[in-house]
Motif scaffolding. Structure first.
Motif, PDB file in Angstrom:
ATOM      1  N   LEU A 322       0.846  -1.190   0.000  1.00 20.37           N
ATOM      2  CA  LEU A 322       0.000   0.000   0.000  1.00 20.37           C
ATOM      3  C   LEU A 322       0.881   1.239   0.000  1.00 20.37           C
ATOM      4  CD1 LEU A 322      -2.437  -1.099   2.855  1.00 20.37           C
ATOM      5  CD2 LEU A 322      -2.600  -1.621   0.404  1.00 20.37           C
ATOM      6  N   PRO A 323       0.779   2.100  -1.018  1.00 24.03           N
ATOM      7  CA  PRO A 323       1.523   3.360  -0.979  1.00 24.03           C
ATOM      8  C   PRO A 323       1.008   4.233   0.168  1.00 24.03           C
ATOM      9  CG  PRO A 323       0.680   2.892  -3.189  1.00 24.03           C
ATOM     10  CD  PRO A 323       0.004   1.952  -2.257  1.00 24.03           C
ATOM     11  N   VAL A 324       1.923   4.847   0.904  1.00 25.73           N
ATOM     12  CA  VAL A 324       1.549   5.670   2.059  1.00 25.73           C
ATOM     13  C   VAL A 324       1.791   7.135   1.703  1.00 25.73           C
ATOM     14  CG1 VAL A 324       1.881   6.117   4.506  1.00 25.73           C
ATOM     15  CG2 VAL A 324       2.186   3.789   3.604  1.00 25.73           C
ATOM     16  N   LEU A 325       0.705   7.908   1.670  1.00 24.26           N
ATOM     17  CA  LEU A 325       0.773   9.327   1.340  1.00 24.26           C
ATOM     18  C   LEU A 325       0.936  10.133   2.618  1.00 24.26           C
ATOM     19  CD1 LEU A 325       0.440  11.491  -0.948  1.00 24.26           C
ATOM     20  CD2 LEU A 325      -1.997  11.544  -0.339  1.00 24.26           C
ATOM     21  N   VAL A 326       2.063  10.848   2.720  1.00 24.96           N
ATOM     22  CA  VAL A 326       2.326  11.737   3.852  1.00 24.96           C
ATOM     23  C   VAL A 326       2.586  13.122   3.276  1.00 24.96           C
ATOM     24  CG1 VAL A 326       3.792  12.216   5.851  1.00 24.96           C
ATOM     25  CG2 VAL A 326       3.347   9.841   5.178  1.00 24.96           C
ATOM     26  N   GLY A 327       1.690  14.060   3.534  1.00 26.63           N
ATOM     27  CA  GLY A 327       1.814  15.359   2.876  1.00 26.63           C
ATOM     28  C   GLY A 327       1.669  15.193   1.383  1.00 26.63           C
ATOM     29  N   ASP A 328       2.693  15.605   0.632  1.00 26.65           N
ATOM     30  CA  ASP A 328       2.646  15.415  -0.821  1.00 26.65           C
ATOM     31  C   ASP A 328       3.670  14.389  -1.265  1.00 26.65           C
ATOM     32  OD1 ASP A 328       4.996  16.831  -0.491  1.00 26.65           O
ATOM     33  OD2 ASP A 328       4.657  18.165  -2.188  1.00 26.65           O
ATOM     34  N   ARG A 329       4.039  13.480  -0.350  1.00 26.76           N
ATOM     35  CA  ARG A 329       5.038  12.446  -0.665  1.00 26.76           C
ATOM     36  C   ARG A 329       4.434  11.056  -0.548  1.00 26.76           C
ATOM     37  NH1 ARG A 329       8.563  11.976   3.590  1.00 26.76           N
ATOM     38  NH2 ARG A 329       7.140  13.159   4.910  1.00 26.76           N
ATOM     39  N   ILE A 330       4.857  10.153  -1.418  1.00 25.77           N
ATOM     40  CA  ILE A 330       4.666   8.731  -1.170  1.00 25.77           C
ATOM     41  C   ILE A 330       5.873   8.328  -0.329  1.00 25.77           C
ATOM     42  CG2 ILE A 330       4.364   6.433  -2.145  1.00 25.77           C
ATOM     43  CD1 ILE A 330       2.066   8.260  -2.819  1.00 25.77           C
ATOM     44  N   ALA A 331       5.674   8.365   0.975  1.00 26.86           N
ATOM     45  CA  ALA A 331       6.804   8.215   1.898  1.00 26.86           C
ATOM     46  C   ALA A 331       7.214   6.771   2.095  1.00 26.86           C
ATOM     47  CB  ALA A 331       6.455   8.845   3.247  1.00 26.86           C
ATOM     48  N   ALA A 332       6.270   5.855   1.978  1.00 23.33           N
ATOM     49  CA  ALA A 332       6.567   4.448   2.262  1.00 23.33           C
ATOM     50  C   ALA A 332       5.587   3.567   1.508  1.00 23.33           C
ATOM     51  CB  ALA A 332       6.466   4.189   3.770  1.00 23.33           C
ATOM     52  N   ALA A 333       5.874   2.280   1.526  1.00 20.14           N
ATOM     53  CA  ALA A 333       4.946   1.266   1.029  1.00 20.14           C
ATOM     54  C   ALA A 333       4.871   0.178   2.087  1.00 20.14           C
ATOM     55  CB  ALA A 333       5.412   0.689  -0.302  1.00 20.14           C
ATOM     56  N   ILE A 334       3.654  -0.175   2.471  1.00 17.97           N
ATOM     57  CA  ILE A 334       3.459  -1.161   3.535  1.00 17.97           C
ATOM     58  C   ILE A 334       2.681  -2.343   2.985  1.00 17.97           C
ATOM     59  CG2 ILE A 334       2.329  -1.601   5.748  1.00 17.97           C
ATOM     60  CD1 ILE A 334       2.945   1.264   6.537  1.00 17.97           C
ATOM     61  N   ASP A 335       3.281  -3.516   3.070  1.00 17.29           N
ATOM     62  CA  ASP A 335       2.619  -4.745   2.650  1.00 17.29           C
ATOM     63  C   ASP A 335       1.877  -5.301   3.857  1.00 17.29           C
ATOM     64  OD1 ASP A 335       1.882  -6.942   1.118  1.00 17.29           O
ATOM     65  OD2 ASP A 335       3.646  -8.093   1.716  1.00 17.29           O
ATOM     66  N   ALA A 336       0.551  -5.313   3.780  1.00 23.18           N
ATOM     67  CA  ALA A 336      -0.275  -5.706   4.920  1.00 23.18           C
ATOM     68  C   ALA A 336      -1.151  -6.898   4.565  1.00 23.18           C
ATOM     69  CB  ALA A 336      -1.151  -4.535   5.367  1.00 23.18           C
ATOM     70  N   LYS A 337      -1.531  -7.633   5.593  1.00 20.86           N
ATOM     71  CA  LYS A 337      -2.411  -8.790   5.417  1.00 20.86           C
ATOM     72  C   LYS A 337      -3.333  -8.872   6.621  1.00 20.86           C
ATOM     73  CE  LYS A 337      -2.416 -13.832   4.860  1.00 20.86           C
ATOM     74  NZ  LYS A 337      -1.560 -15.039   4.743  1.00 20.86           N
ATOM     75  N   ALA A 338      -4.620  -9.031   6.367  1.00 21.51           N
ATOM     76  CA  ALA A 338      -5.585  -9.145   7.451  1.00 21.51           C
ATOM     77  C   ALA A 338      -5.655 -10.589   7.924  1.00 21.51           C
ATOM     78  CB  ALA A 338      -6.958  -8.674   6.990  1.00 21.51           C
ATOM     79  N   ASP A 339      -5.393 -10.791   9.207  1.00 22.87           N
ATOM     80  CA  ASP A 339      -5.606 -12.095   9.844  1.00 22.87           C
ATOM     81  C   ASP A 339      -6.958 -11.998  10.534  1.00 22.87           C
ATOM     82  OD1 ASP A 339      -5.711 -14.380  11.358  1.00 22.87           O
ATOM     83  OD2 ASP A 339      -3.627 -14.272  12.029  1.00 22.87           O
TER      84      ASP A 339
END
Length: 378
Positions: A322-339
């Motif tokens: 998941l691209p993480v939008l912080v302000g006007d930056r794609i600051a990080a990408a987080i791979d998540a999974k729902a258990d």
């Protein structure tokens, strides 16, 4: 005389794109089914996807703009309020019902010349499935009891009637009146929408105007590629329409830093103040801010990889990052999974892309808490 393009930095274009997507405000559409209608009308469409390693994309996209969103709100907008309907945009999507007439010509084209995917559906089978819905009422594939066959494609159904239902849907003979997960219930459009007569289809010129207006509203700064995303045959006619609007001063040419490709913006949008930083967002990879990968790379310097179909050993960001939008930056990408059984959200991988800067980690962790509540809520 040709108008001189307005210079624009990438920073300005980013912020105008974020504002156009309504990601710069905490709750721009309010709450409830009416918020769903307003969000879909503003965005133009919300993409539907089957992957559910976390919540499916259509719910995720709406939650990103409606913090109080509940899945039942979308069901109500589709089935009770009937303010959105399902059809094909660049992919299967929820579309505002007010815009349905712009899709009627595509439905007629599917009826006249079905895609080769539907080659096994005979005219008699198509008439029979529509007649059954007319006679028995709303119908899902689960309501059809028939002998199953071997699949001829990964995405095919083992029930032969599934393709007849899908062709009737694409041809506008049936519409989706309800959805439970990825199981759709089909109904006659005139009964579902309560039509006395079918709406009049939009003309080719009206469709061009609609597509351009939709892009300007939801993208802020547009290019021919972004207006005609996955619709290249329309580019020549769209270019003529853009030029006509520029001559009438309804569009301003933009010289965007780092590219020679023409861009445009409305005078009203160009005069609007640049937005401040909005909330931190964990965006779906199918979010309209993200889905046009070349545009995302140009504006945000992030070449997002969708790796669900990439072998595990070759993944960089993770299965469903998941691209993480912080302000006007794609600051990080987080791979998540729902258990879901354990009632937890698992962070499989956290990749910094532009940062971390001061406060980034705490802000993203707070956003993750909200995201967990959405994932595991009703």
């Amino acid at each position: 005389m040709a108008r001189k393009p307005r210079p624009m930095t990438l920073a300005e274009a980013r912020r105008r794109a974020i504002a156009a997507q309504r990601l710069d405000a905490a709750a721009p559409f309010g709450a409830g089914p009416d918020a769903v209608r307003a969000a879909v009308e503003h965005l133009g469409y919300v993409q539907i996807d089957t992957i559910n390693v976390i919540e499916r994309s259509h719910h995720h996209i709406l939650w990103s703009r409606i913090p109080a969103y509940r899945r039942a709100d979308l069901a109500a907008a589709l089935s009770a309020e009937r303010t959105v309907f399902e059809y094909w945009a660049h992919a299967l999507a929820y579309i505002p019902t007010r815009d349905l007439r712009f899709f009627l010509p595509a439905m007629a084209a599917h009826k006249a010349a079905p895609h080769r995917w539907f080659g096994s559906v005979s005219p008699a089978e198509l008439r029979a499935i529509v007649a059954r819905v007319r006679r028995e009422g709303p119908l899902s594939i689960r309501d059809i009891d028939e002998e199953r066959v071997a699949k001829d494609h990964l995405w095919a159904s083992r029930k032969p009637s599934k393709r007849a239902l899908e062709l009737a849907f694409f041809a506008g003979l049936l519409t989706v009146s309800a959805r439970a997960g990825m199981v759709k219930t089909y109904e006659l459009p005139e009964r579902h929408f309560g039509w006395d007569r079918r709406p009049r289809p939009a003309s080719d010129r009206q469709i061009l105007d609609y597509l351009l207006d939709r892009a300007l509203r939801a993208q802020g700064v547009v290019a021919l590629d972004s207006i005609c995303y996955m619709d290249a045959p329309r580019k020549p006619a769209m270019a003529e329409l853009i030029e006509a609007r520029v001559r009438r001063r309804r569009l301003l040419p933009v010289a965007l830093d780092g590219t020679a490709k023409p861009h445009w913006i409305t005078p009203e949008a160009a005069a609007a103040p640049l937005p401040e930083d909005g909330p931190v967002h964990l965006l779906s990879p199918f979010d309209p801010l993200v889905i046009q990968r070349k545009r995302l790379a140009q504006l945000f310097a992030h070449d997002h990889r969708f790796e669900a179909y990439v072998p595990a050993a070759k993944r960089v960001l993770g299965y469903f990052a998941l691209p993480v939008l912080v302000g006007d930056r794609i600051a990080a990408a987080i791979d998540a999974k729902a258990d879901r059984a354990a009632g937890k959200l698992l962070v499989q991988k956290w990749t910094w892309l532009d940062g971390p800067r001061d406060g980034d980690k705490a802000a993203i962790e707070e956003a993750l808490e909200r995201f967990v509540a959405f994932q595991l809520g009703d």
